[in-house]
Design a protein around this motif. Structure first.
Motif, PDB file in Angstrom:
ATOM      1  N   LEU A 106       0.136   5.110   8.022  1.00 51.00           N
ATOM      2  CA  LEU A 106       1.223   4.540   8.816  1.00 51.00           C
ATOM      3  C   LEU A 106       1.994   5.693   9.446  1.00 51.00           C
ATOM      4  O   LEU A 106       2.673   6.445   8.759  1.00 51.00           O
ATOM      5  CB  LEU A 106       2.153   3.697   7.941  1.00 51.00           C
TER       6      LEU A 106
ATOM      7  N   LYS B 114      -1.250   2.274   4.699  1.00 48.40           N
ATOM      8  CA  LYS B 114      -1.373   0.825   4.569  1.00 48.40           C
ATOM      9  C   LYS B 114      -2.614   0.589   3.720  1.00 48.40           C
ATOM     10  O   LYS B 114      -3.695   1.095   4.044  1.00 48.40           O
ATOM     11  CB  LYS B 114      -1.524   0.178   5.948  1.00 48.40           C
TER      12      LYS B 114
ATOM     13  N   LYS C 182       2.096  -1.250   1.166  1.00 46.73           N
ATOM     14  CA  LYS C 182       2.347   0.093   1.667  1.00 46.73           C
ATOM     15  C   LYS C 182       2.396   1.033   0.471  1.00 46.73           C
ATOM     16  O   LYS C 182       2.991   0.708  -0.551  1.00 46.73           O
ATOM     17  CB  LYS C 182       3.698   0.116   2.395  1.00 46.73           C
TER      18      LYS C 182
END
Length: 95
Positions: A11, A29, A78
């Protein structure tokens, strides 16, 4: 499912860039079924770095509408991966 398939993508965000500069963290991610231990092993194997800690956050998929039809985006996770001092993962080398 192979272990590499647990990490979907890095990310690259403004918040992630600040975390990388201040705390030597990289944000990925990952699939919702990925555990902290598996994330640690995959990152160490793929990027040849030493991982100190892994923190994760779960996110519910947003509800989306198309007229009367209501759907949902998939849930996701995440992972904040803290690297050892001196180790680095560069996604945009040469820029």
């Amino acid at each position: 499912m192979s272990t590499e398939a647990l990490i979907i993508a890095p990310l690259i965000t403004e918040k992630g860039t600040i975390a990388n500069e201040k705390a030597n963290q990289v944000i990925f991610k990952v699939r919702p079924e990925a555990t902290k231990d598996k994330i640690r092993l995959i990152v160490e194997e793929m990027f040849k770095v030493t991982v100190l800690t892994v923190r994760t956050s779960n996110f519910l998929g947003k509800e989306r509408r198309r007229g009367r039809v209501v759907g949902r985006k998939p849930d996701w996770k995440k992972a904040y991966v803290t690297l050892k001092e001196g180790d680095k993962i560069e996604f945009f080398e040469g820029l």
